[in-house]
Design a protein around this motif. Structure first.
Motif, mmCIF file in Angstrom:
data_model
loop_
_atom_site.group_PDB
_atom_site.id
_atom_site.type_symbol
_atom_site.label_atom_id
_atom_site.label_comp_id
_atom_site.label_asym_id
_atom_site.label_seq_id
_atom_site.Cartn_x
_atom_site.Cartn_y
_atom_site.Cartn_z
ATOM 1 N N LEU A 102 0.837 -1.198 0.000
ATOM 2 C CA LEU A 102 0.000 0.000 0.000
ATOM 3 C C LEU A 102 0.875 1.253 0.000
ATOM 4 O O LEU A 102 0.608 2.226 -0.714
ATOM 5 N N GLN B 245 -3.542 0.411 -5.198
ATOM 6 C CA GLN B 245 -3.860 1.143 -3.977
ATOM 7 C C GLN B 245 -5.253 0.775 -3.453
ATOM 8 O O GLN B 245 -5.423 0.441 -2.283
ATOM 9 N N ARG C 293 -6.128 -1.414 -0.090
ATOM 10 C CA ARG C 293 -6.926 -0.875 1.020
ATOM 11 C C ARG C 293 -8.037 -1.836 1.411
ATOM 12 O O ARG C 293 -8.336 -2.021 2.588
ATOM 13 N N ALA D 190 -6.574 -4.599 3.304
ATOM 14 C CA ALA D 190 -6.260 -4.140 4.655
ATOM 15 C C ALA D 190 -7.521 -4.120 5.513
ATOM 16 O O ALA D 190 -7.488 -4.480 6.695
#
Lengths: 149, 507
Positions: B291, B315, B319, B322
């Protein structure tokens, strides 16, 4: 006043990354390469602590779960040696108990992995005056655009 | 050593008295007492309790001996032999009513006296034994009846053709019937209790081996409930090895099965919890670099460059990953549950300002809060987490807008409640969150609380939400259920213990 003393000792602000993940150390180095910052990395608690005791850092990013030492113990030793050094704890698994303990031991902030770029930058700005973080190109737009990333 | 036989003589005639005394000199009996009237005879019988009574029929009245015998018999069990001078048939009939052991017509000779006494004593001994046997039989029958009707397992007896001959009350109730008559004469398959295939297999096994044990099968009760049954049965033969009938017992093991499944599920969840903690930690470390570098690329590349677009995709997906990891960590983390009693209405009212922005402009929020305080004993932070999760789900099911209703009420689950088998009696507060969204397809409903199950696009949701919601509700000793109709909307019902006492009972 203190800032002036610091600038006399160091030309640029100094940041230390202590994390046992090599890629994370590399990333922090790459992230800060556009700024006039001295970035050092250490991949173990012991070596990180040794370095922090030898040199005065403005800001230390410290992993909580290190292979050889508990990050909290490293934090304690750093703060004992130099209470002015700002220490930000980072971890992939921060529980409330750990955060509480770290703050009690004098940690200045904490970040969860994966860390967003903007969070690293904003926490850095909080502890190192943006004026001291001038981009190498001299263009300050860099720091603003980070928030848009 | 022969036992001394004590004999009481009730005789009004001195001559007979003398004669018997004379006979007894050479017989193995002791003449322990002599009475000359019915009245004294009764008194002496009660005090002495002799082994045998010789009773004259004609005493103070023509039938005083018979009356005395009746009175004695009613109180104590002593063999009585009548002596009489009467040759009338009616006297005999009258005497028979007292169930005498002998009836000797005078003049009495020595031999017939001895044989009558001996036969009387023998009969008396046998009768005594018979009574004992009878009592034992009655006791064992009572015991069998007791077991038969009180045992929790079902008992049945089947004819050679498999028709029900006998069932116990437990069997009747277990199968959802009210009377044994609804079962007798039928077989289990025609009652719809069990399918023919399964029953045939059972009988084949039973015929081959003569017995069958721990046979598991699924039965359907009269009230259409599906129950898991474990069955033992055997064939009963007579002494010529002819099959008489089959008998067996069944036990309802549905609850045990359910617990087994629950246990297996919670073990699975525990493994997932531990594993996910470790995995999430590992992955989050890697994700930091992925990231981070994606962020750096986006930052340092010009937006019009193709690579900028590629970096953006990395990206975005990093995310999402995550976020999944964060939720996994939440799932694995055993957070400290800090419950206390608070008013759910107030809790909801103060969360209104969080809920409204989550819902957005197109969704109307309606509170139907109980006018009375609606207390719950739970961890308020966890309950907030549950509410937010359910609100987000509701929002996602109403992309075109709609209405979200949040309702509270007090609920008493009584011992006569239809939910009592699932929810222990007590006072609860209910929280209902309903939307007018797309609804959940029927076949999906059983899975919605499973971790990692999701119907959403992976970029939108992770599927951990509802399993966390359920986990939290269980941790707070509450209950959650869902009602949904495709195209109409979904309603989540939550029941949370109202007081600490109830919560602790449910622990």
């Amino acid at each position: 006043m203190r800032m002036e003393t610091n600038t006399k000792v160091y030309k640029a602000p100094a940041i230390l990354i202590i994390d046992d993940e090599e890629s994370i150390c590399e990333f922090f180095t790459d992230l800060f390469e556009v700024y006039e910052v001295e970035v050092d990395t250490e991949m173990s608690g012991t070596s990180g602590l040794q370095r922090a005791l030898k040199k005065r850092y403005d800001l230390i990013f410290l992993d909580v779960m290190l292979d050889d030492m508990n990050g909290i113990d490293v934090l304690k030793a750093i703060k004992l040696n130099n209470a002015d050094t700002k220490v930000v704890m980072i971890s992939a698994y921060l529980t409330e108990e750990v955060i509480e303990k770290a703050l009690k031991m004098g940690a200045d902030g904490y970040l969860y992995k994966p860390v967003a770029l903007r969070d690293i930058v904003s926490i850095t700005f909080r502890f190192i005056e943006p004026a001291r973080l001038t981009g190498k190109s001299g263009n300050d737009n860099n720091s603003k655009s980070i928030y848009e990333a | 050593m022969t036992k001394i036989i004590n004999v009481l003589l009730v005789e009004g005639d001195p001559l007979t008295h003398k004669q018997i005394r004379y006979f007894f000199d050479t017989l193995p009996y002791t003449l322990i007492e002599v009475a000359d009237s019915g009245k004294t005879g009764i008194q002496k019988a009660f005090t002495i309790k002799p082994d045998l009574i010789l009773m004259d029929v004609i005493l103070e009245t023509p039938h005083a001996g018979i009356d005395a015998a009746k009175t004695i018999k009613a109180e104590i069990d002593i063999p009585i032999v009548f002596l009489t001078a009467s040759r009338e048939y009616e006297t005999l009939i009258k005497a028979l009513q007292t169930n005498p052991y002998g009836y000797l017509v005078k003049p009495i000779n020595r031999e017939s006296l001895q044989s009558t006494i001996e036969i009387s004593l023998l009969r008396h001994r046998y009768e005594k034994k018979l009574i004992q046997y009878q009592q034992a039989l009655e006791e064992s029958e009572a015991m069998f009846r007791g077991i038969f009707s009180a045992m929790g397992n079902g008992y049945y007896r089947l004819s050679k053709k498999g028709k029900i001959i006998l069932v116990n009350p437990a069997m009747v109730t277990m199968l959802g019937y009210t009377s044994e008559n609804q079962l007798i004469g039928k077989n289990f398959t025609e009652l719809g209790c069990i399918d023919t295939d399964s029953r045939n297999r059972f009988f084949e096994n039973l015929r081959q081996n003569g017995e069958i044990s721990l046979f598991e099968s699924v039965w359907t009760t009269h009230t259409n409930r599906v129950i898991n049954i474990i069955e033992n049965a055997h064939a009963v033969y007579d002494d010529k090895s002819t099959l008489l009938y089959y008998e067996g017992t069944i036990q309802n093991i549905t609850r045990i099965k359910e617990l087994e499944i629950q246990l297996r599920h919670s073990q699975k969840m525990e493994v997932i919890g531990t594993l996910s903690g470790r995995i999430a930690h590992e992955i989050n470390n890697r994700m930091t670099t992925i990231l981070g570098y994606a962020d750096l690329c986006v930052l340092r590349l010009k937006p019009e460059e193709k690579l900028h677009k590629y970096a953006k995709v990395i990206q975005k997906n990093a995310r999402i990953t995550a976020d999944v990891m964060r939720q996994l960590l939440n799932l694995s983390r055993k957070s400290k549950n800090q419950p206390f009693e608070f008013d759910l209405n107030h809790h909801l009212k103060t969360r209104e300002e969080i809920i409204i922005p989550i819902l957005g402009k197109n969704i109307e929020l309606k509170f139907k809060l109980n006018p009375q305080p609606t207390n719950v004993y739970a961890d308020p932070q966890q309950i907030e987490h549950v509410i937010i999760n359910l609100v987000i789900n509701a929002r996602d099911s109403m992309p075109e807008g709609g209405k979200l209703t949040i309702e509270t009420s007090n609920q008493i689950i009584g011992s006569d409640s239809k939910w009592k088998s699932e929810i222990p009696p007590g006072s609860y507060s209910s929280l209902t969150i309903s939307d007018t969204g797309t609804g959940i397809p029927n076949h999906v409903i059983p899975n919605i609380f499973d971790p990692l199950f999701t119907t959403k696009d992976p970029s939108v949701g992770t599927g951990l939400g509802l399993s966390i919601v359920k986990g939290i509700i269980q941790e707070n000793h509450g209950f959650i259920s869902v009602n949904s109709k495709e195209g109409k909307g979904t309603t989540f019902h939550l029941l949370i213990p109202a007081t600490r006492e109830i919560s602790q009972q449910l622990r």
